[in-house]
Design an enzyme around this catalytic site. Structure first.
Site, PDB file in Angstrom:
ATOM      1  N   LEU A 503       0.824  -1.212   0.000  1.00 24.55           N
ATOM      2  CA  LEU A 503       0.000   0.000   0.000  1.00 24.55           C
ATOM      3  C   LEU A 503       0.858   1.262   0.000  1.00 24.55           C
ATOM      4  O   LEU A 503       0.447   2.291  -0.526  1.00 24.55           O
ATOM      5  CB  LEU A 503      -0.919   0.018   1.233  1.00 24.55           C
ATOM      6  CG  LEU A 503      -1.966  -1.099   1.327  1.00 24.55           C
ATOM      7  CD1 LEU A 503      -2.715  -1.001   2.646  1.00 24.55           C
ATOM      8  CD2 LEU A 503      -2.951  -1.012   0.163  1.00 24.55           C
ATOM      9  N   GLY A 506       7.401   4.089   3.691  1.00 25.24           N
ATOM     10  CA  GLY A 506       7.824   5.278   4.421  1.00 25.24           C
ATOM     11  C   GLY A 506       9.163   5.044   5.084  1.00 25.24           C
ATOM     12  O   GLY A 506       9.808   4.007   4.910  1.00 25.24           O
ATOM     13  N   LYS A 525       1.742  -2.617   9.010  1.00 23.89           N
ATOM     14  CA  LYS A 525       2.932  -1.773   8.915  1.00 23.89           C
ATOM     15  C   LYS A 525       4.111  -2.551   9.498  1.00 23.89           C
ATOM     16  O   LYS A 525       4.129  -2.882  10.675  1.00 23.89           O
ATOM     17  CB  LYS A 525       2.736  -0.467   9.679  1.00 23.89           C
ATOM     18  CG  LYS A 525       3.961   0.443   9.661  1.00 23.89           C
ATOM     19  CD  LYS A 525       3.779   1.669  10.529  1.00 23.89           C
ATOM     20  CE  LYS A 525       2.844   2.676   9.902  1.00 23.89           C
ATOM     21  NZ  LYS A 525       2.827   3.952  10.658  1.00 23.89           N
ATOM     22  N   ASP A 621       2.471  16.585  10.815  1.00 18.40           N
ATOM     23  CA  ASP A 621       2.637  16.156   9.418  1.00 18.40           C
ATOM     24  C   ASP A 621       1.268  16.024   8.753  1.00 18.40           C
ATOM     25  O   ASP A 621       0.965  15.014   8.115  1.00 18.40           O
ATOM     26  CB  ASP A 621       3.398  14.833   9.353  1.00 18.40           C
ATOM     27  CG  ASP A 621       3.994  14.569   7.964  1.00 18.40           C
ATOM     28  OD1 ASP A 621       4.108  15.535   7.184  1.00 18.40           O
ATOM     29  OD2 ASP A 621       4.339  13.415   7.674  1.00 18.40           O
TER      30      ASP A 621
END
Length: 838
Positions: A503, A506, A525, A621
């Site tokens: 997906l 980072g 994640k 962010d």
């Protein structure tokens, strides 16, 4: 004075230790071979030995002869050559696996004319040269440098003649490279995303430049590299000025050493020749001819030898038409002047031509419009065929008979290796299981956070591993980390981390779509333990998510801490990031009402962060990629890796290093390094303009006045003409009163000073008002009336958004009262989050 023996020994040890500290890198493998020579050859301050009679080198060739030259040659290494009339190979014993330099020297006039001889050179896995000849080459000699990852105890270089001709070589180097010099990951451009696994590729050095400085030869480089001057690659010679300082003033760090680049490179730089040019985008540009069929590893070296004080030099770096780094502030990254820094990228050649361009230019938000660069390295990456020259693979170039023996050896080695690996895995598993059973009262080692608990302090709702019988790594009174997943369950859910389920990527690692046994869709994640920055963000995210529960914040379902993995499992957001519904994809456009509802949802989540706890939390962010949409287009704020606890009651701000995404960054925070909740408000104002105009926050290819969406949209808003720049899909479909209120809200968010910006609560109220104006206008019989003064009274619900939805962080209550939601909003906000796994 007589020196006692023990004093003399101590003195010698001190001298030896001091020498060891200052000594440069000593390669484990260091083959310097003068091919065909009968004696040692001194070249570039190093001694090259003959290729015959070497104890750790074997030459396998039944058809070779030696030629020499009595005439003048470019360098001593070209005085002799070995010529092959059949397939021949050099096999080098490798003491230490890892990246190695392979440097090849060719001179076709060594004793006889070899200009037409086609040269093909391969390693065990990669093609280095494929039918190269000197016939159309514009130099009398050829030097090639490659970086190859050697994963066995030997390296074979094979020379293959073709068309009944011969092949030849004058000199060979095979030298170990420090592990830290060439990375396994770099930032890919277009799209911008980290690319891992670079050790699987061969690299060829195409350009290595000392910007603004003279030629640096191999004698003056710790790794025997050559750095040439950049002048001939400058697009406009007058666009750059040279700057030089004393090389001794360069302050190396743990992460940047003389092995990265010599101080003579960092002590010289090119800077902008004229900072006040009409076009601010590409001020100083270097143009490099390249092969368009390959990707390129680009390393830019920086060292601020220009500034007199910190935080006064901020600029942009471009590679081709891509913004590689925006608002690069070297002193913020390094903490001092004269400190080296570098950044790695992966790029293709330019779309328009067979070139690769690198540019530096001023940042529009910076006080000093200047830019600098000290060094540049461009290396070609091998293609899918494993080649750096053409499309042929090794197996296509080497006849099967000549490689049959090596293949059998490889097969046997793989079988033996597999058996050993399985045995080791079994032993490690048994060891880890035993260790788990011995540490029931301790947390795991993968995340040393101050949230550790143990089985004695956990309540009945605490997370317990049913498989290991030990407490989860982070034990909280309200089971905030949810379900414990075994690593096998994670593998099953993600189909062994199938790349087709990826997906996003980072600094922390990668995010995959997963499906649990009961069919529940999740986002997984997986932390990257090699990324120090990623681990820090990972820790922050766990700290924040362990405190937070809200309908408009992405929820944590569970975690996995087996096998030294750092894995978090979140609810799956079926419609992905908000940005993908605005531009850059072929998804259908959002209606104005949908956009308002999404912005309201995100504002609710941010308002909760700012006010829903005893001490506020600043996201830091906020951007359209961190606002995710579920299957009902309910917006949820995500990615808390940069989040920071807000100021205490007796403080006005938090002093901290500037972090965030350029284009969304609060200018006041950027200037003063003072963080407040109003920094999130500014970023959200950028999001509002992005939602309306459907274009990126920063787009450096646009005219100067349009690059920054905040500045550009604010100019139109102040003219009262925001409708002129909004998404064409919305033209004629937006109530003017609703648009006016929306524009005023965004304008207040983008105020230069935080004190002039509204709170997120005020932003939320105004957006709800804009939505009610839109909904009410749809029901009115006077569609042409643009004035809010003639609209019948609108019943606004009093805004008490968090009186009934405060999270009791320390008291075990981490829910919100969904019945307290504002009745004026759309039914999309009445969706109840599936509590599974909480």
């Amino acid at each position: 004075m007589e020196m006692k023996p023990w004093n003399l020994m101590f003195f010698v040890l001190v001298l030896f230790w001091g020498f060891r500290i200052e000594a440069s890198f000593i390669p484990a493998d260091n083959y310097l071979i003068a091919c065909g020579s009968s004696r040692n050859v001194t070249f570039q301050g190093r001694t090259f030995v003959p290729d015959s009679g070497h104890s750790s080198l074997s030459l396998k060739s039944g058809n070779s002869f030696v030629v020499g030259s009595n005439s003048s040659v470019p360098s001593p290494i070209y005085q002799s050559a070995r010529v092959f009339s059949g397939i021949a190979s050099y096999e080098f014993d490798i003491k230490r696996e890892g990246r190695h330099w392979i440097r090849l020297y060719f001179y076709p006039k060594s004793g006889q004319n070899l200009t037409s001889a086609p040269i093909t050179v391969v390693t065990d896995d990669f093609v280095l040269l494929d039918n190269f000849t000197f016939e159309n080459y514009n130099s009398s000699f050829l030097f090639k440098e490659y970086a190859i990852n050697v994963t066995s105890d030997s390296l074979t270089l094979t020379f293959i003649p073709s068309n009944g001709s011969v092949s030849f070589v004058n000199g060979i180097e095979v030298v170990s490279i420090p592990d830290t010099v060439l990375p396994d990951q770099a930032l890919g451009l277009n799209p911008s995303a980290p690319i891992s696994g670079l050790s699987e590729f061969a690299m060829e050095t195409v350009y290595r430049l000392n910007m603004g400085g003279p030629l640096v030869t191999a004698e003056n480089d710790t790794l025997g590299r050559k750095w040439e001057n950049d002048l001939k690659y400058l697009h406009v010679n007058s666009s750059a000025l040279n700057v030089t300082v004393n090389p001794a003033s360069i302050k190396y760090t743990v992460s940047v050493t003389p092995e990265t680049a010599p101080n003579s490179v960092y002590a010289t730089a090119e800077v902008m020749g004229d900072a006040n040019v009409a076009s601010m985008n590409f001020n100083v540009t270097w143009v490099f001819p390249v092969d368009p069929n390959f990707r390129y590893f680009v390393r830019a070296h920086f060292c601020d030898i220009v500034s007199q004080s910190l935080n006064t030099l901020v600029f942009n770096l471009y590679i081709n038409d891509d913004l590689a780094v925006a608002s690069l502030d070297l002193s913020t990254l390094t903490g001092d002047l004269n400190v080296p820094y570098y950044k790695d990228f992966i790029s293709n050649s330019s779309v328009e031509s067979d070139t690769l361009t690198v540019s530096i230019g001023p940042d529009s938000m910076a006080d000093i419009t200047n830019g600098t660069i000290n060094g540049l390295e461009i290396m070609k990456l091998s293609n899918d065929a494993g080649s750096l020259d053409g499309l042929s693979s090794v197996k296509n170039l080497i006849p099967r008979s000549s490689s049959k023996k090596s293949k059998i050896g490889i097969i046997i080695g793989c079988v033996v290796g597999a058996v050993v690996a399985v045995a080791l895995i079994g032993l490690c598993y048994c060891y880890m299981a035993a260790r788990r059973s011995e540490t029931t009262q301790q947390g795991h080692s993968w995340l040393p956070l101050p949230l550790y608990g143990n089985s004695l302090t956990m309540t009945k709702n605490s997370t317990i591993s049913q498989r290991s019988g030990t407490a989860s790594c982070i034990s909280l009174a309200s089971s905030n980390l949810g379900r414990f997943f075994s690593f096998q369950e994670i593998l099953d859910a993600t189909n062994k981390f199938d790349e087709s389920l990826l997906l996003g990527v980072g600094g922390f690692g990668r995010v995959y779509k997963g499906t649990l046994e009961d069919g529940t869709k999740v986002a997984v994640k997986r932390g990257n333990p090699r990324s120090e920055q990623g681990i820090a963000e990972f820790r922050t995210e766990i700290e924040m998510l362990s405190k937070l529960r809200h309908r408009h914040l992405v929820s944590l379902i569970g975690h996995c801490d087996e096998r030294s993995e750092m894995i978090l499992v979140y609810e799956y957001m079926a419609n992905g990031p908000l940005r993908s519904h605005l531009y850059g994809t072929d998804l259908p456009p959002l209606s104005w009402k949908q956009r308002l509802e999404i912005c309201i949802g995100a504002a609710r989540g941010l308002h909760y962060l700012h006010t829903g706890a005893a001490q506020s939390i600043i996201h830091r962010d906020v951007k359209t990629t961190n606002i995710l949409l579920d299957e009902n287009f309910v917006a949820k704020v995500a990615d808390f890796g940069l989040s920071k606890t807000g100021p205490a009651l007796d403080q006005t701000h938090v002093s901290t290093a500037v972090k965030g995404s350029f284009g969304y960054l609060d200018p006041e925070y950027f200037r003063r390094q003072q963080l407040t909740e109003k920094s999130d408000v500014y970023s959200f104002g950028v999001v509002l303009m992005e939602v309306l105009c459907t274009r990126p926050a920063l787009n450096p290819v646009l005219p100067r006045e349009q690059v920054n969406i905040a500045e550009w949209a604010m100019n139109w808003q102040k003219k009262g003409m925001l409708d002129q720049i909004m998404d064409s899909n919305l033209v004629g479909k937006v109530n003017p009163a609703s648009l006016k209120k929306y524009g005023e809200t965004a304008e207040k968010c983008l105020a230069e000073y935080g004190v002039d910006r509204p709170s997120m609560g005020d932003v939320l109220w105004n957006l709800e008002y804009a939505l009610q104006l839109e909904e009410t206008s749809s029901a009115l019989m006077e569609p042409d009336d643009n004035s809010t003064n003639h609209i019948p009274a609108i019943q606004l619900t009093p805004m008490e958004p968090f009186n009934n939805s405060v999270s009791m962080i320390d008291g075990g209550n981490s829910g919100t009262d969904d019945d307290a939601e504002d009745a004026a909003t759309s039914a999309v906000f009445s969706q109840i989050v599936n509590p599974r796994g909480r």
